[in-house]
Write a protein that holds these residues in place. Structure first.
Motif, short mmCIF file in Angstrom:
data_model
loop_
_atom_site.label_atom_id
_atom_site.label_comp_id
_atom_site.label_asym_id
_atom_site.label_seq_id
_atom_site.Cartn_x
_atom_site.Cartn_y
_atom_site.Cartn_z
N ILE A 91 -1.20 -1.00 8.50
CA ILE A 91 -1.12 0.42 8.66
C ILE A 91 -0.84 0.80 10.40
N ASN A 92 0.45 1.23 10.73
CA ASN A 92 0.70 1.70 11.96
C ASN A 92 1.25 3.17 12.01
N PRO A 93 0.22 3.85 12.53
CA PRO A 93 0.54 5.53 12.45
C PRO A 93 1.30 5.98 13.66
N LYS A 94 1.62 4.80 14.28
CA LYS A 94 2.55 5.31 15.75
C LYS A 94 3.90 5.43 14.90
N TYR A 95 4.41 5.01 13.84
CA TYR A 95 5.58 5.01 13.03
C TYR A 95 5.88 5.68 12.01
N ASP A 96 4.51 6.47 11.71
CA ASP A 96 4.52 7.19 10.53
C ASP A 96 4.57 9.03 11.04
N ASP A 97 5.51 9.41 10.33
CA ASP A 97 5.66 11.08 10.62
C ASP A 97 4.69 11.59 10.14
N ALA A 98 3.96 12.51 10.85
CA ALA A 98 2.87 13.37 10.40
C ALA A 98 1.97 12.94 9.38
N ASN A 99 1.80 11.42 9.76
CA ASN A 99 0.71 11.01 8.79
C ASN A 99 0.93 10.83 7.18
N ARG A 100 2.09 11.21 6.94
CA ARG A 100 2.11 11.22 5.41
C ARG A 100 2.22 9.95 4.65
N GLY A 101 2.64 8.79 5.07
CA GLY A 101 2.52 7.82 4.51
C GLY A 101 1.23 7.10 4.34
N THR A 102 0.41 7.29 5.77
CA THR A 102 -0.97 6.87 5.57
C THR A 102 -1.90 7.66 4.79
N THR A 103 -1.58 8.97 4.44
CA THR A 103 -2.18 9.73 3.48
C THR A 103 -1.99 9.10 2.02
N ALA A 104 -1.00 8.47 1.54
CA ALA A 104 -0.49 7.89 0.44
C ALA A 104 -1.19 6.63 0.52
N ILE A 105 -1.46 5.79 1.47
CA ILE A 105 -2.20 4.72 1.61
C ILE A 105 -3.57 4.92 1.38
N PHE A 106 -4.32 5.85 1.86
CA PHE A 106 -5.48 6.24 1.84
C PHE A 106 -5.95 6.46 0.25
N LYS A 107 -4.83 6.98 -0.36
CA LYS A 107 -5.14 7.45 -2.03
C LYS A 107 -5.16 6.07 -2.63
N ILE A 108 -4.34 5.07 -2.25
CA ILE A 108 -4.37 3.78 -2.89
C ILE A 108 -5.86 3.17 -2.61
N LEU A 109 -6.32 3.21 -1.33
CA LEU A 109 -7.74 2.73 -1.06
C LEU A 109 -8.64 3.41 -1.79
N GLU A 110 -8.60 4.67 -2.17
CA GLU A 110 -9.54 5.39 -2.61
C GLU A 110 -9.52 4.91 -4.31
N GLN A 111 -8.43 5.23 -5.05
CA GLN A 111 -8.25 4.84 -6.30
C GLN A 111 -8.56 3.32 -6.59
N VAL A 112 -8.24 2.54 -5.88
CA VAL A 112 -8.71 1.11 -5.96
C VAL A 112 -10.22 0.83 -6.03
N THR A 113 -10.67 1.61 -5.29
CA THR A 113 -12.20 1.63 -5.13
C THR A 113 -12.86 2.08 -6.32
N LYS A 114 -12.25 3.23 -6.65
CA LYS A 114 -12.97 3.64 -7.96
C LYS A 114 -12.55 2.80 -9.17
N MET A 115 -11.62 2.33 -9.21
CA MET A 115 -11.32 1.27 -10.14
C MET A 115 -12.18 0.17 -10.33
N LEU A 116 -12.36 -0.53 -8.91
CA LEU A 116 -13.57 -1.40 -8.88
C LEU A 116 -14.78 -1.02 -9.18
N ILE A 117 -15.07 -0.05 -9.16
CA ILE A 117 -16.64 0.57 -9.45
C ILE A 117 -16.69 0.41 -10.91
N LYS A 118 -15.62 1.02 -11.48
CA LYS A 118 -15.55 0.99 -12.92
C LYS A 118 -15.71 -0.23 -13.45
N ASN A 119 -15.09 -1.27 -12.91
CA ASN A 119 -15.17 -2.53 -13.72
C ASN A 119 -16.10 -3.39 -13.06
N TYR A 120 -16.61 -3.41 -12.08
CA TYR A 120 -17.24 -4.51 -11.15
C TYR A 120 -18.64 -4.85 -12.26
#
Length: 320
Positions: free
Chosen positions: A291-320
């Motif tokens: 993830i390189n925020p220097k090339y991310d306008d207004a941090n929009r892409g990073t926010t979407a990536i964080f949502k992936i991180l959060e949802q993957v973690t939730k799925m992990l908890i559900k199935n671990y």
């Protein structure tokens, strides 16, 4: 209800000296900023530990032209490998948040150190093959070499560079962190979203019959079919590691990465692919990088990536 904070361990690797562009080391802080903007308690619920980096070395020209900063990258890789081993020894699930993608060599070495007698499969979600070596790399950037590090593949048949004794010494040390045998067998690697690689890398992919899916394959077949095929091919592996480089996503959606490549995944495809993979009980570690925020306008892409991180973690908890 399971206390997920007791079996998940966040490991942060700010290392940013293996890539072409500086800035990937800022990606973790950008994820934290996105978490705050969404009023998420993610980083409070999962306190992280940090692997010491060598980023100050970037202020100097590397002494090694064919494997830039390899002396410093070795140190970071060894630190990460040792920590991943200890976490797995404690039966914890590491989620690695990394700067440049060279970090994954340390993760894979660490997994092999923790599970020396077991087959480990790798699902590598990346636009690039990252299976160059100092003998074949046109750039000398080690973020394009981690899979050669762990598979112990020099690919001298495609050699274009002459290494000096010091480069060879550090390259051998980097490959042997987990022992003299390869940490990962090349046939146990599966590429997802792969679309940007050189002839030398293609030679290894064909030689070792490494399975690969590009974004068009994933769209045509569907996430479920691709994931089912992945686990069928890796059914002989006791453990599976998932490595997610965000440049697997098309730059139309995510310009904020160091080496963008067209014809990639959508955010939704990346989300669903990772969520379906993490459900499998063999998956023992998940990593996100580049993830390189220097090339991310207004941090929009990073926010979407964080949502992936959060949802993957939730799925992990559900199935671990």
């Amino acid at each position: 209800m399971k206390d997920s904070s007791r079996f998940i361990k966040i490991v942060e690797v700010y290392s940013d000296i293996a890539g072409r562009k500086k800035g990937a080391g800022l990606g973790i802080d950008a994820l934290m900023k996105s978490s705050q903007s969404l009023n998420s308690r993610y980083f409070k619920k999962y306190p992280a530990e940090v692997i010491l980096d060598e980023n100050s070395s970037f202020n100097e020209v590397s002494a090694y032209s064919n494997a830039k900063y390899i002396d410093k990258i070795y140190l970071v890789t060894k630190r990460l490998a040792d920590r991943i081993k200890s976490l797995r020894d404690e039966k914890l699930f590491p989620i690695v948040l990394a700067g440049d993608h060279s970090s994954c060599a340390g993760t894979m070495h660490g997994l092999k150190m923790a599970h020396p007698n077991d087959e480990i499969g790798v699902v590598y979600i990346d636009a690039h093959a990252d299976i160059h070596s100092p003998y074949t790399s046109p750039s000398g950037n080690i973020h394009g070499m981690p899979l050669s590090v762990v598979t112990n593949l020099d690919n001298k048949e495609s050699q274009i560079n002459q290494l000096d004794e010091e480069e060879i010494k550090y390259w051998e040390k980097l490959k042997d962190i987990a022992g003299e045998k390869p940490s990962i067998k090349p046939e146990n690697i599966i590429f997802c979203a792969l679309r940007d690689f050189e002839r030398a890398e293609e030679t290894l992919i064909h030689k070792h019959n490494i399975k690969k899916y590009n974004a068009k394959d994933i769209t045509y077949l569907g996430i479920k079919t691709v994931v089912d095929e992945i686990f069928k091919k890796l059914e002989h592996c006791k453990y599976i590691y998932v490595s997610f480089d965000v440049d697997s996503i098309d730059p139309l959606y995510l310009p904020g990465t160091g080496t963008p490549s067209e014809n990639g995944l959508s955010f939704e495809q990346a989300m669903q692919l990772n969520m379906q993979l993490i459900k499998n009980e063999k998956v023992c570690c998940w990593e996100i990088a580049e993830i390189n925020p220097k090339y991310d306008d207004a941090n929009r892409g990073t926010t979407a990536i964080f949502k992936i991180l959060e949802q993957v973690t939730k799925m992990l908890i559900k199935n671990y």
